[in-house]
Design a protein around this motif. Structure first.
Motif, PDB file in Angstrom:
ATOM      1  N   ALA A 178       0.828  -1.209   0.000  1.00 45.94           N
ATOM      2  CA  ALA A 178       0.000   0.000   0.000  1.00 45.94           C
ATOM      3  C   ALA A 178       0.863   1.260   0.000  1.00 45.94           C
ATOM      4  O   ALA A 178       0.597   2.220  -0.740  1.00 45.94           O
ATOM      5  CB  ALA A 178      -0.931  -0.013   1.213  1.00 45.94           C
ATOM      6  N   GLU A 179       1.905   1.266   0.828  1.00 48.17           N
ATOM      7  CA  GLU A 179       2.772   2.440   0.906  1.00 48.17           C
ATOM      8  C   GLU A 179       3.488   2.678  -0.420  1.00 48.17           C
ATOM      9  O   GLU A 179       3.590   3.825  -0.891  1.00 48.17           O
ATOM     10  CB  GLU A 179       3.799   2.248   2.020  1.00 48.17           C
ATOM     11  N   THR A 180       3.976   1.615  -1.046  1.00 52.50           N
ATOM     12  CA  THR A 180       4.679   1.743  -2.321  1.00 52.50           C
ATOM     13  C   THR A 180       3.745   2.245  -3.412  1.00 52.50           C
ATOM     14  O   THR A 180       4.123   3.098  -4.226  1.00 52.50           O
ATOM     15  CB  THR A 180       5.296   0.405  -2.729  1.00 52.50           C
ATOM     16  N   PHE A 181       2.510   1.737  -3.436  1.00 49.67           N
ATOM     17  CA  PHE A 181       1.552   2.180  -4.445  1.00 49.67           C
ATOM     18  C   PHE A 181       1.241   3.667  -4.290  1.00 49.67           C
ATOM     19  O   PHE A 181       1.199   4.412  -5.282  1.00 49.67           O
ATOM     20  CB  PHE A 181       0.261   1.359  -4.350  1.00 49.67           C
ATOM     21  N   ARG A 182       1.023   4.102  -3.056  1.00 52.60           N
ATOM     22  CA  ARG A 182       0.741   5.522  -2.830  1.00 52.60           C
ATOM     23  C   ARG A 182       1.873   6.402  -3.357  1.00 52.60           C
ATOM     24  O   ARG A 182       1.638   7.394  -4.048  1.00 52.60           O
ATOM     25  CB  ARG A 182       0.523   5.778  -1.336  1.00 52.60           C
ATOM     26  N   LYS A 183       3.098   6.043  -3.031  1.00 57.26           N
ATOM     27  CA  LYS A 183       4.245   6.846  -3.448  1.00 57.26           C
ATOM     28  C   LYS A 183       4.411   6.853  -4.957  1.00 57.26           C
ATOM     29  O   LYS A 183       4.624   7.909  -5.571  1.00 57.26           O
ATOM     30  CB  LYS A 183       5.515   6.313  -2.778  1.00 57.26           C
ATOM     31  N   MET A 184       4.324   5.673  -5.568  1.00 56.71           N
ATOM     32  CA  MET A 184       4.560   5.581  -7.010  1.00 56.71           C
ATOM     33  C   MET A 184       3.459   6.253  -7.814  1.00 56.71           C
ATOM     34  O   MET A 184       3.739   6.945  -8.802  1.00 56.71           O
ATOM     35  CB  MET A 184       4.690   4.113  -7.425  1.00 56.71           C
ATOM     36  N   LEU A 185       2.214   6.059  -7.408  1.00 55.49           N
ATOM     37  CA  LEU A 185       1.130   6.665  -8.167  1.00 55.49           C
ATOM     38  C   LEU A 185       1.141   8.183  -8.013  1.00 55.49           C
ATOM     39  O   LEU A 185       0.882   8.921  -8.966  1.00 55.49           O
ATOM     40  CB  LEU A 185      -0.224   6.097  -7.729  1.00 55.49           C
ATOM     41  N   LYS A 186       1.455   8.663  -6.815  1.00 53.08           N
ATOM     42  CA  LYS A 186       1.540  10.107  -6.586  1.00 53.08           C
ATOM     43  C   LYS A 186       2.636  10.721  -7.447  1.00 53.08           C
ATOM     44  O   LYS A 186       2.484  11.831  -7.984  1.00 53.08           O
ATOM     45  CB  LYS A 186       1.817  10.378  -5.110  1.00 53.08           C
TER      46      LYS A 186
END
Length: 398
Positions: A178-186
Motif C-alpha cells: 500500500a505504501e509503495t503504491f501511494r508513493k509511485m502513483l503520486k
C-alpha cells in the motif's frame, strides 16, 4: 610386516569413509506455512519436488543425492525461527529455503544473519527482505512488492482516476504494498487523492463493513492487495453490493490461479492484475515445464508450482557454481548466478540479492465459467528494479 598390514587396513578404511561420504546425501532444509496457506503451498511443494526429482535423476549435486527435509512453520515468526534452527542444528541442513508470509520471511532473514546460514526466501514479498533488513546470507526469488507495484502503476496512471481507495491485509506485505503504491502513483499522477483505506487483519476480514466503507467514500478506483480467502470474501461481497460496477480496480496477485480458481464464475472482470496465465504462455521454457508438471502430478501448475520449481533449481545452480556447500562459497556463488526457470533465465543481483524473475500483467476475464487473464504481457523483473546506486541507499552495508 604387521605395520604394513595395519597401514594398508587404515588406508582402505579411510578410502571407504571418503567414498561413503561422497555418496551420502546433500541435505537441504525447507520450511513453509503449508497448513495455513494450502492453496499456494501445495502446488509450491509439488514444484520443488519435481525439480528435486529431476536433479537427482541427473546425478544429484556434487556427486551426491539431494534430500530436502521439510517442516511447517505454522505461519508464525517464532515457530519459523525455531524450525529453522532445528533444520540447521539437528537435521544438519547445508542451507534453508522457503517461507510464504512476509513476517515469517523476515524472521528467518534475521536468523540467517545471526547464524550465518544461507537462506533463499522463495515467496515472501516484503521489500525489507532484500533492502532494509537485507543481509549477506539472504536471497529472494519472487518479485517483491516494489517490483510488482512498479509493474502496475504505469497502467494505473493511464486510467486517469483521481480518487483512489486502498484495501490491504494489515501486516508487513500489505502495509508495504500500500505504501509503495501511494508513493509511485503520486509521483506518476500528482493530482491523485487517496480517499479511503481499509486494513483488515490477515485471514479475518469482515467483508461487509469493509466493502461498505469503501463504497461510502465514492472512489473512482480501488487498489486491492488482499489474497486467498480474504480476496474471495471481498470479491463476493463487492459483487453483491455493486462496489466494482463502473469502477476501476488494480489488484496485486489476483491473476494467480490459486486465487482466481476458487471464485469460478464469480471471478472479477476487467481488473488490472499481476498473475500467472499458465494456459496461454507460449514459450519453449514454459512448455517444457508445463508438460513435465502435468505428467508428474496429473494437474495444471499454479504460480506456487513455478516458485517451488525455480527455488530448487536456483539452489542447484548455486551449488554447482560454488562446487561446494560451504556457506561462504554458496553466498558468493548465488551473487550473479543465472538460473533457467519456466519464465526464462533469471539472475540474482549481487547488489541486493534479489532475483530478476518477473510477472505477468493483464486483465481478468471470464472464460468457460472461470477466471482467466487476458491481454497480458510478461514484465522482466530487471526492468522494474532500482539501479545499484539507489540500492546502496536502501540497504545497510553488509
Amino acid at each position: 610386516m604387521n605395520f604394513r598390514i595395519a597401514a594398508a587396513a587404515l588406508f582402505a578404511s579411510l578410502a571407504f569413509c571418503t567414498s561413503a561420504a561422497a555418496q551420502g546425501t546433500l541435505r537441504i532444509g525447507e520450511l513453509n506455512s503449508y497448513k495455513a496457506q494450502p492453496a499456494f503451498l501445495e502446488p509450491y511443494r509439488q514444484g520443488w519436488q519435481l525439480a528435486l526429482e529431476e536433479i537427482n535423476a541427473a546425478g544429484g549435486l556434487l556427486g551426491r543425492r539431494v534430500e530436502v527435509i521439510s517442516r511447517d512453520d505454522n505461519a508464525n515468526p517464532g515457530d519459523a525461527v525455531r524450525v529453522a534452527e532445528e533444520l540447521v542444528s539437528r537435521e544438519r541442513a547445508s542451507l534453508i529455503f522457503g517461507t510464504f508470509l512476509s513476517n515469517t520471511g523476515l524472521a528467518v532473514t534475521d536468523f540467517a544473519r545471526q547464524r550465518k546460514v544461507l537462506f533463499l526466501a522463495a515467496e515472501p514479498l516484503t521489500d525489507k527482505i532484500t533492502w532494509q533488513n537485507g543481509n549477506r546470507y539472504t536471497f529472494r526469488l519472487r518479485p517483491s512488492t516494489y517490483m510488482q507495484v512498479a509493474m502496475l502503476v504505469p497502467e494505473a496512471a493511464k486510467l486517469r482516476k483521481k480518487r483512489w481507495a486502498i484495501v490491504y491485509p494489515n501486516y508487513e506485505y500489505g502495509q508495504s504494498a500500500a505504501e509503495t503504491f501511494r508513493k509511485m502513483l503520486k509521483a506518476a499522477q500528482p493530482d491523485v487523492e487517496f480517499v479511503a483505506e481499509q486494513a483488515p487483519a490477515l485471514g479475518r476480514i469482515d467483508a461487509g463493513p469493509v466493502v461498505q466503507a469503501l463504497a461510502d467514500a465514492k472512489p473512482d478506483a480501488i487498489f486491492n492487495v488482499l489474497f486467498a480467502a480474504d480476496l474471495a470474501k471481498f470479491v463476493r461481497e463487492g459483487n453483491t453490493r455493486g462496489l466494482f460496477r463502473d469502477r476501476a480496480v488494480v489488484s496485486l496477485l489476483s491473476g494467480e490461479p490459486e486465487y482466481l480458481d476458487p471464485l469460478r464464475d464469480e471471478a472479477p472482470i476487467g481488473w488490472l492484475v499481476t498473475g500467472y496465465p499458465w494456459y496461454s504462455i507460449d514459450t519453449p521454457a514454459h512448455a517444457k515445464f508445463l508438460e513435465a508438471y502435468q505428467r508428474r502430478w496429473k494437474e495444471y501448475p499454479r504460480l506456487g508450482s513455478v516458485v517451488g520449481y525455480s527455488s530448487m533449481m536456483s539452489i542447484a545452480a548455486a551449488v554447482r557454481r560454488a562446487g561446494s556447500v560451504d556457506t561462504e562459497k554458496l553466498v558468493e556463488a548465488f551473487r550473479g548466478v543465472e538460473v533457467d526457470t519456466p519464465f526464462g533465465r533469471v539472475s540474482y543481483r549481487a547488489s541486493d540479492h534479489q532475483a530478476t524473475m518477473g510477472a505477468f500483467v493483464g486483465r481478468t476475464a471470464l472464460s468457460e465459467g472461470r477466471g482467466v487473464m487476458t491481454g497480458f504481457r510478461y514484465v522482466d523483473g530487471a526492468s522494474v528494479l532500482p539501479p545499484d546506486a539507489e540500492v546502496l541507499k536502501l540497504r545497510p552495508q553488509q
